[in-house]
Design an enzyme around this catalytic site. Sequence first.
Site, PDB file in Angstrom:
ATOM      1  N   ASP A 103     -16.717 -18.844 -47.551  1.00  0.00           N
ATOM      2  CA  ASP A 103     -16.104 -17.557 -47.450  1.00  0.00           C
ATOM      3  C   ASP A 103     -15.598 -17.600 -45.825  1.00  0.00           C
ATOM      4  O   ASP A 103     -16.101 -18.381 -45.104  1.00  0.00           O
ATOM      5  CB  ASP A 103     -17.318 -16.541 -47.158  1.00  0.00           C
ATOM      6  CG  ASP A 103     -16.637 -15.214 -47.069  1.00  0.00           C
ATOM      7  OD1 ASP A 103     -15.866 -14.873 -46.513  1.00  0.00           O
ATOM      8  OD2 ASP A 103     -17.406 -14.370 -48.060  1.00  0.00           O
ATOM      9  N   LEU A 104     -14.293 -17.312 -45.846  1.00  0.00           N
ATOM     10  CA  LEU A 104     -13.685 -17.181 -44.504  1.00  0.00           C
ATOM     11  C   LEU A 104     -14.340 -16.461 -43.352  1.00  0.00           C
ATOM     12  O   LEU A 104     -14.204 -16.796 -42.183  1.00  0.00           O
ATOM     13  CB  LEU A 104     -12.198 -16.430 -44.543  1.00  0.00           C
ATOM     14  CG  LEU A 104     -11.260 -17.386 -45.300  1.00  0.00           C
ATOM     15  CD1 LEU A 104     -10.324 -16.560 -45.717  1.00  0.00           C
ATOM     16  CD2 LEU A 104     -10.602 -18.434 -44.479  1.00  0.00           C
TER      17      LEU A 104
ATOM     18  N   SER B 171       3.149 -10.214 -44.882  1.00  0.00           N
ATOM     19  CA  SER B 171       3.406  -9.579 -46.012  1.00  0.00           C
ATOM     20  C   SER B 171       4.384  -8.337 -45.622  1.00  0.00           C
ATOM     21  O   SER B 171       4.376  -7.736 -44.378  1.00  0.00           O
ATOM     22  CB  SER B 171       2.254  -8.954 -46.699  1.00  0.00           C
ATOM     23  OG  SER B 171       2.641  -7.914 -47.895  1.00  0.00           O
TER      24      SER B 171
ATOM     25  N   TYR C 224      -4.610  -3.014 -46.678  1.00  0.00           N
ATOM     26  CA  TYR C 224      -4.041  -4.284 -46.909  1.00  0.00           C
ATOM     27  C   TYR C 224      -3.007  -4.812 -46.039  1.00  0.00           C
ATOM     28  O   TYR C 224      -3.004  -5.608 -45.190  1.00  0.00           O
ATOM     29  CB  TYR C 224      -3.506  -4.716 -48.336  1.00  0.00           C
ATOM     30  CG  TYR C 224      -2.725  -5.892 -48.549  1.00  0.00           C
ATOM     31  CD1 TYR C 224      -3.380  -7.047 -48.455  1.00  0.00           C
ATOM     32  CD2 TYR C 224      -1.384  -5.830 -48.922  1.00  0.00           C
ATOM     33  CE1 TYR C 224      -2.674  -8.179 -48.476  1.00  0.00           C
ATOM     34  CE2 TYR C 224      -0.732  -6.999 -49.070  1.00  0.00           C
ATOM     35  CZ  TYR C 224      -1.284  -8.151 -48.880  1.00  0.00           C
ATOM     36  OH  TYR C 224      -0.576  -9.409 -49.065  1.00  0.00           O
TER      37      TYR C 224
HETATM   38  P1  NAI Z   1      -4.383 -14.450 -54.285  1.00  0.00           P
HETATM   39  O1  NAI Z   1      -4.894 -13.445 -54.274  1.00  0.00           O
HETATM   40  O2  NAI Z   1      -3.764 -15.163 -55.740  1.00  0.00           O
HETATM   41  O3  NAI Z   1      -5.007 -15.705 -53.422  1.00  0.00           O
HETATM   42  C1  NAI Z   1      -5.702 -15.527 -52.403  1.00  0.00           C
HETATM   43  C2  NAI Z   1      -7.067 -16.377 -52.309  1.00  0.00           C
HETATM   44  O4  NAI Z   1      -7.559 -16.184 -51.477  1.00  0.00           O
HETATM   45  C3  NAI Z   1      -7.927 -16.315 -53.727  1.00  0.00           C
HETATM   46  O5  NAI Z   1      -7.844 -17.552 -54.508  1.00  0.00           O
HETATM   47  C4  NAI Z   1      -9.157 -15.687 -53.225  1.00  0.00           C
HETATM   48  O6  NAI Z   1     -10.276 -16.231 -53.862  1.00  0.00           O
HETATM   49  C5  NAI Z   1      -9.238 -16.389 -51.870  1.00  0.00           C
HETATM   50  N1  NAI Z   1      -9.832 -15.474 -50.657  1.00  0.00           N
HETATM   51  C6  NAI Z   1      -9.957 -14.035 -50.802  1.00  0.00           C
HETATM   52  N2  NAI Z   1     -10.883 -13.706 -50.076  1.00  0.00           N
HETATM   53  C7  NAI Z   1     -11.368 -14.862 -49.555  1.00  0.00           C
HETATM   54  C8  NAI Z   1     -12.653 -15.057 -48.561  1.00  0.00           C
HETATM   55  N3  NAI Z   1     -13.279 -14.095 -47.790  1.00  0.00           N
HETATM   56  N4  NAI Z   1     -12.837 -16.349 -48.226  1.00  0.00           N
HETATM   57  C9  NAI Z   1     -12.113 -17.524 -48.783  1.00  0.00           C
HETATM   58  N5  NAI Z   1     -11.267 -17.178 -49.701  1.00  0.00           N
HETATM   59  C10 NAI Z   1     -10.667 -15.930 -49.795  1.00  0.00           C
HETATM   60  O7  NAI Z   1      -2.904 -14.465 -53.440  1.00  0.00           O
HETATM   61  P2  NAI Z   1      -1.374 -14.956 -53.446  1.00  0.00           P
HETATM   62  O8  NAI Z   1      -0.548 -14.301 -54.257  1.00  0.00           O
HETATM   63  O9  NAI Z   1      -1.672 -16.387 -53.840  1.00  0.00           O
HETATM   64  O10 NAI Z   1      -0.986 -14.781 -51.817  1.00  0.00           O
HETATM   65  C11 NAI Z   1      -1.544 -15.683 -50.843  1.00  0.00           C
HETATM   66  C12 NAI Z   1      -1.579 -15.127 -49.523  1.00  0.00           C
HETATM   67  O11 NAI Z   1      -0.233 -14.442 -49.329  1.00  0.00           O
HETATM   68  C13 NAI Z   1      -2.125 -13.805 -49.478  1.00  0.00           C
HETATM   69  O12 NAI Z   1      -2.935 -13.850 -47.925  1.00  0.00           O
HETATM   70  C14 NAI Z   1      -1.473 -12.773 -49.546  1.00  0.00           C
HETATM   71  O13 NAI Z   1      -1.616 -11.389 -48.781  1.00  0.00           O
HETATM   72  C15 NAI Z   1      -0.005 -13.386 -48.919  1.00  0.00           C
HETATM   73  N6  NAI Z   1       1.073 -12.502 -49.811  1.00  0.00           N
HETATM   74  C16 NAI Z   1       1.313 -12.838 -50.776  1.00  0.00           C
HETATM   75  C17 NAI Z   1       2.518 -12.381 -51.589  1.00  0.00           C
HETATM   76  C18 NAI Z   1       2.865 -12.598 -52.941  1.00  0.00           C
HETATM   77  O14 NAI Z   1       4.075 -12.038 -53.377  1.00  0.00           O
HETATM   78  N7  NAI Z   1       2.039 -13.326 -53.889  1.00  0.00           N
HETATM   79  C19 NAI Z   1       3.479 -11.366 -50.988  1.00  0.00           C
HETATM   80  C20 NAI Z   1       3.098 -11.065 -49.638  1.00  0.00           C
HETATM   81  C21 NAI Z   1       1.890 -11.776 -48.830  1.00  0.00           C
HETATM   82  C1  15L Z   2       1.940  -8.277 -51.573  1.00  0.00           C
HETATM   83  O1  15L Z   2       1.828  -8.638 -50.380  1.00  0.00           O
HETATM   84  C2  15L Z   2       0.967  -8.658 -52.537  1.00  0.00           C
HETATM   85  O2  15L Z   2       0.079  -9.903 -52.001  1.00  0.00           O
HETATM   86  C3  15L Z   2       1.903  -9.278 -53.886  1.00  0.00           C
HETATM   87  O3  15L Z   2       0.892  -9.424 -54.768  1.00  0.00           O
HETATM   88  C4  15L Z   2       2.892  -8.426 -54.156  1.00  0.00           C
HETATM   89  O4  15L Z   2       2.398  -7.112 -54.647  1.00  0.00           O
HETATM   90  C5  15L Z   2       3.763  -8.542 -53.113  1.00  0.00           C
HETATM   91  O5  15L Z   2       3.130  -8.202 -51.966  1.00  0.00           O
HETATM   92  C6  15L Z   2       4.940  -7.473 -53.337  1.00  0.00           C
HETATM   93  O6  15L Z   2       5.230  -6.341 -52.252  1.00  0.00           O
HETATM   94  O7  15L Z   2       5.513  -7.574 -54.257  1.00  0.00           O
END
Ligand code: NAI
Ligand code: 15L
Length: 258
Positions: free
Chosen positions: A46-47, A106, A133
């Site tokens: 956990d972070l 984000s 968030y």
């Molecule tokens: P995701 O939800 O698929 O992956 C996030 C990972 O962080 C998960 O595998 C989860 O187990 C891990 N995690 C959560 N809480 C934790 C903790 N306390 N300790 C350790 N690990 C933990 O998200 P995704 O889509 O891969 O996004 C990655 C990053 O990019 C996130 O920070 C998200 O906010 C950011 N982001 C993503 C966007 C997207 O379009 N996918 C858009 C904007 C930002």
């Molecule tokens: C985010 O920040 C989220 O992590 C991702 O799941 C999407 O919802 C994205 O923004 C979005 O705005 O499309």
Amino acid sequence: MTLVLLTGAAGGIGTMLRELLPPYGYRLRLADLKPVDGAPDALAFDLRDAEAVREAVRGVDAVVHLGGISLEDTFANILHSNIDGTYQLYEAVRAEGVRRVVFASSNHAVGYTPLDGDLPIGVDVPPRPDTYYGLSKVFGESLASLYHDKHGIETVSLRIGSCFPEPRSPRMLATWLSPADCARLVHAALTAPDVGHTVVNAISANTRAWWDLAPARALGYHPQDDAERYAAEILATHGDLPPDSPDARLLGGYFTTL
Ligand code: NAI
Ligand code: 15L
């Protein structure tokens, strides 16, 4: 070879970057709360666990920090994973002398930015989080700024639009970041000299973009993809955005309604 700690390695972007970053010459140390598919050596913690985070950071050249809650949640959960978790990460980076972080911020840090003002939207708009968030991403960007000014740790904060294999909605025709462009941008963010704390908008070269990509291009990012090639199919399925809908009026779209 540059060794990079990838937090959030089990998540959507982490899974894509695990494949896409090594060809740029990186060796990855993977970490997540959950097991990482196909990577039995990945670190699981956990972070918020200061000792485990410090051990994970020891010896790496840089961190790509994707870990945390990626959608709206209770304030308590956001506080735990995104605010305290990101603080623990930066404390470990400081203590272990790591010089560079790429932080997954984000669009939701500035989600209440209206789309009927000056376009394209730069990175100089004031913080306008649309959710707890988004607030945690404002915190992360500010923490990166503090740790640069006080401790000299460099960060590129990527205000990511929507990073998925393909755009899924009319809004994403503007906000899409393709996985390959995500890897291009992360590579630029890891290698550009003297970034201090730099915030960049993170999308592909989308025809319908609302965002200014000049700061990302200045790091050496050359996006190759454009969501437009999915436009006909997406608009046939979903129709055009109603002009008074949150997705058409505000950068953060439907997150402003959560
Ligand atoms: P995701 O939800 O698929 O992956 C996030 C990972 O962080 C998960 O595998 C989860 O187990 C891990 N995690 C959560 N809480 C934790 C903790 N306390 N300790 C350790 N690990 C933990 O998200 P995704 O889509 O891969 O996004 C990655 C990053 O990019 C996130 O920070 C998200 O906010 C950011 N982001 C993503 C966007 C997207 O379009 N996918 C858009 C904007 C930002
Ligand atoms: C985010 O920040 C989220 O992590 C991702 O799941 C999407 O919802 C994205 O923004 C979005 O705005 O499309």
